[in-house]
Enzyme design. Structure first.
Site, PDB file in Angstrom:
ATOM      1  N   ASP A 107      40.947 141.821  21.132  1.00 61.22           N
ATOM      2  CA  ASP A 107      41.293 140.444  20.748  1.00 61.22           C
ATOM      3  C   ASP A 107      40.509 140.038  19.509  1.00 61.22           C
ATOM      4  OD1 ASP A 107      38.863 140.398  22.303  1.00 61.22           O
ATOM      5  OD2 ASP A 107      39.100 138.248  22.602  1.00 61.22           O
ATOM      6  N   GLU A 119      37.100 139.145  24.821  1.00 61.17           N
ATOM      7  CA  GLU A 119      35.699 139.080  24.417  1.00 61.17           C
ATOM      8  C   GLU A 119      35.423 137.797  23.654  1.00 61.17           C
ATOM      9  OE1 GLU A 119      32.054 139.574  22.090  1.00 61.17           O
ATOM     10  OE2 GLU A 119      34.048 139.243  21.301  1.00 61.17           O
TER      11      GLU A 119
HETATM   12  N1  BES Z   1      31.191 141.248  17.451  1.00 62.33           N
HETATM   13  C1  BES Z   1      30.794 139.934  17.791  1.00 62.33           C
HETATM   14  C2  BES Z   1      29.357 139.845  18.212  1.00 62.33           C
HETATM   15  C3  BES Z   1      28.365 140.031  17.105  1.00 62.33           C
HETATM   16  C4  BES Z   1      28.531 139.460  15.880  1.00 62.33           C
HETATM   17  C5  BES Z   1      27.248 140.736  17.358  1.00 62.33           C
HETATM   18  C6  BES Z   1      27.603 139.640  14.891  1.00 62.33           C
HETATM   19  C7  BES Z   1      26.308 140.913  16.380  1.00 62.33           C
HETATM   20  C8  BES Z   1      26.484 140.359  15.146  1.00 62.33           C
HETATM   21  C9  BES Z   1      31.661 139.441  18.932  1.00 62.33           C
HETATM   22  O1  BES Z   1      33.008 139.767  18.794  1.00 62.33           O
HETATM   23  C10 BES Z   1      31.623 137.960  18.981  1.00 62.33           C
HETATM   24  O2  BES Z   1      31.978 137.343  18.011  1.00 62.33           O
HETATM   25  N2  BES Z   1      31.272 137.410  20.120  1.00 62.33           N
HETATM   26  C11 BES Z   1      31.384 136.022  20.340  1.00 62.33           C
HETATM   27  C12 BES Z   1      31.241 135.835  21.820  1.00 62.33           C
HETATM   28  C13 BES Z   1      31.521 134.463  22.320  1.00 62.33           C
HETATM   29  C14 BES Z   1      32.820 133.921  21.888  1.00 62.33           C
HETATM   30  C15 BES Z   1      31.377 134.435  23.815  1.00 62.33           C
HETATM   31  C16 BES Z   1      30.322 135.296  19.549  1.00 62.33           C
HETATM   32  O3  BES Z   1      29.219 135.833  19.353  1.00 62.33           O
HETATM   33  O4  BES Z   1      30.595 134.184  19.098  1.00 62.33           O
HETATM   34 MN    MN Z   2      33.305 141.675  18.324  1.00 61.10          MN
HETATM   35 MN    MN Z   3      33.827 138.258  17.329  1.00 59.08          MN
END
Ligand code: BES
Ligand code: MN
Ligand code: MN
Length: 445
Positions: free
Chosen positions: A79, A140
């Protein structure tokens, strides 16, 4: 490597607008899951399963059994975040295109391009002696509820010797990384109501309360101009990184001025000034306002006192903070800070606990070696500011969780013109190919 064919295949994946938070895209999320499933079947997974949801299923697959070989669980997500504001994209977000060695599309770096990289590294023969397990989810970006429910019912799904999560980036070009923490997240809507209906601002203005004004005041009480979050109890469990970790960060290729000028591209940085920027990004919690709804926002002018206003906010949490506790703390603070003439309420949308990862398992050395052989540099240890909701659960299931990735810090995740440098992708495929071979060669560990 047949780069042209690979690109064509990745384009197909990127063309699917699998935005998990918008119900209008449910069918697209399902289509992205089907794309992943077909890919897993091509890798020799016999019974690929769709678990937990028809529209945002967790795609689970088991590669061919290799007796005596280590089991590697590969996690990723199909997603993506909403692409808006659309008018800031140079090209439409779901029409991938390469320009100057960079692949532009929503999901190119987060996370479709990286899922693609991990899978294509398996397809690149010779076949590594590894028992592959695949857990590719479709929620996710909206808190991973489907996956959490699945793991509660069937924890054995994630049993493995090592778990690999490539949903992150290098710390700088040429500097691959492994991450020791992820921040958690608490996402909420704060709503303020001040009267039964909107009111004429001439007839009532000066005496009737204004929902937007009350909300603005409430928000600035929750976090002050100095960057300090004033939710009672919020910082209590937060621990500063140790001296040696802070010293190691000083050696990373990170420059606060460049961060402001090249990445933020703004006029100045904010936050708790007595801590370094990296400490603010990686080791301190945050409070952000994502959007404010209510009142009159259309074209032209309307003289009205809004009766209701809502802010979408989130807090990033650091190790030792707990989502459940922070939810209680925010609800209590809103109640306490809202004046008597206001009805204030909080609705929690989703969240994630922070994660802390031990990196002493031998598999971390093997990944570092693979990066060294392919890119010339071993991995450095860093922390991540972002969140991946399922990681704490994966970590507590027992296998060491390797948090790494092939993105670059300027990939513009969640923002307009998200991109993935193709060199990162081609190198990445070689890195993971090498990693799988090393892991297989090491046997069960
Ligand atoms: N890939 C990211 C997480 C991430 C971003 C890790 C930059 C390290 C550096 C992930 O897809 C993400 O965006 N997660 C969301 C989770 C939330 C919506 C619960 C986030 O971090 O905002
Ligand atoms: Mn991600
Ligand atoms: Mn993300």
């Amino acid at each position: 490597m047949d780069q042209e064919r690979l690109l064509r295949e990745l384009y197909e994946f990127l063309r699917i607008p699998s935005v998990s938070t918008l119900p209008a895209h449910n069918k697209d999320c399902r289509a992205a899951a089907e794309w992943v499933a077909a890919e897993l079947r091509r890798l020799g997974c016999r019974d690929v399963e769709f678990l937990g949801s028809d529209t945002h299923p967790v795609v689970f697959g088991k590669g061919p059994d290799v007796p005596g070989a280590p089991t590697l669980l590969i996690y990723g997500h199909y997603d993506v975040q909403p692409p808006d504001p659309l008018n800031e994209w140079t090209r439409p977000p779901f029409e991938p295109a390469v320009s100057d060695g960079k692949l532009y599309a929503r999901g190119s770096a987060d996370d479709k391009g990286q899922v693609f990289c991990l899978l294509k590294a398996i397809a690149a023969s010779p076949r590594p002696p590894v028992n592959f397990r695949f857990l590719i989810e479709g929620e996710e970006e909206y808190g991973s509820k489907v996956l959490f429910d699945l793991l509660k019912r069937e924890p054995q799904r994630v049993r493995a010797d090592v778990a690999l999560v490539a949903d992150m980036s290098y710390v700088a070009p040429g500097w691959p990384a492994v991450y020791t923490t992820l921040r958690g997240l608490c996402y909420a809507e704060i709503t303020v109501r001040t009267s039964k209906t909107d009111l004429h601002s001439g007839e009532y203005g000066g005496a009737a309360p204004n929902a937007h004004e009350e909300l603005a005041r409430l928000l600035t009480r929750l976090k002050g101009a100095d960057g300090k979050i004033n939710i009672p109890g919020f910082y209590a469990p937060v621990k500063r990184p140790g001296k040696s970790e802070l010293a190691a960060w000083k050696k990373l290729p990170f420059n606060e001025k460049d961060f402001l000028n090249k990445r933020v591209q703004g006029k100045g940085l904010v936050g708790l000034k007595k801590y370094s920027v990296l400490e603010r990004l990686w080791a301190l919690p945050t409070f952000e306002i994502h959007g404010i709804l209510g009142g009159f926002t259309g074209e032209g002018a309307k003289t009205v006192i809004p009766a209701e206003a809502t802010a979408k906010v989130s807090m990033r949490l650091v190790p030792n903070q707990e989502l459940a506790t922070v939810e209680r703390q925010l609800a209590a603070a809103v109640k306490r800070f809202a004046p008597k003439h206001v009805t204030a309420s909080v609705r929690f949308l989703h969240g994630a606990d922070p994660a802390q990862i031990k990196v002493d398992h031998p598999a971390f050395q093997l990944l570092s070696q693979a990066f060294k052989e392919v890119t010339g540099r071993a991995t450095v240890l860093a922390r991540a500011g972002g969140s991946i909701p399922v990681v704490p659960a994966l970590a507590s299931a027992g296998a060491p969780v390797i948090l790494t990735g092939i993105g670059l810090p300027d990939d513009r995740l969640h923002a307009p013109n998200e991109k993935l440098d193709l060199k990162q992708l081609w190198d990445g495929i070689e890195v993971f190919q090498r990693f799988y071979a090393l892991l297989g060669g090491a046997g069960r560990m």
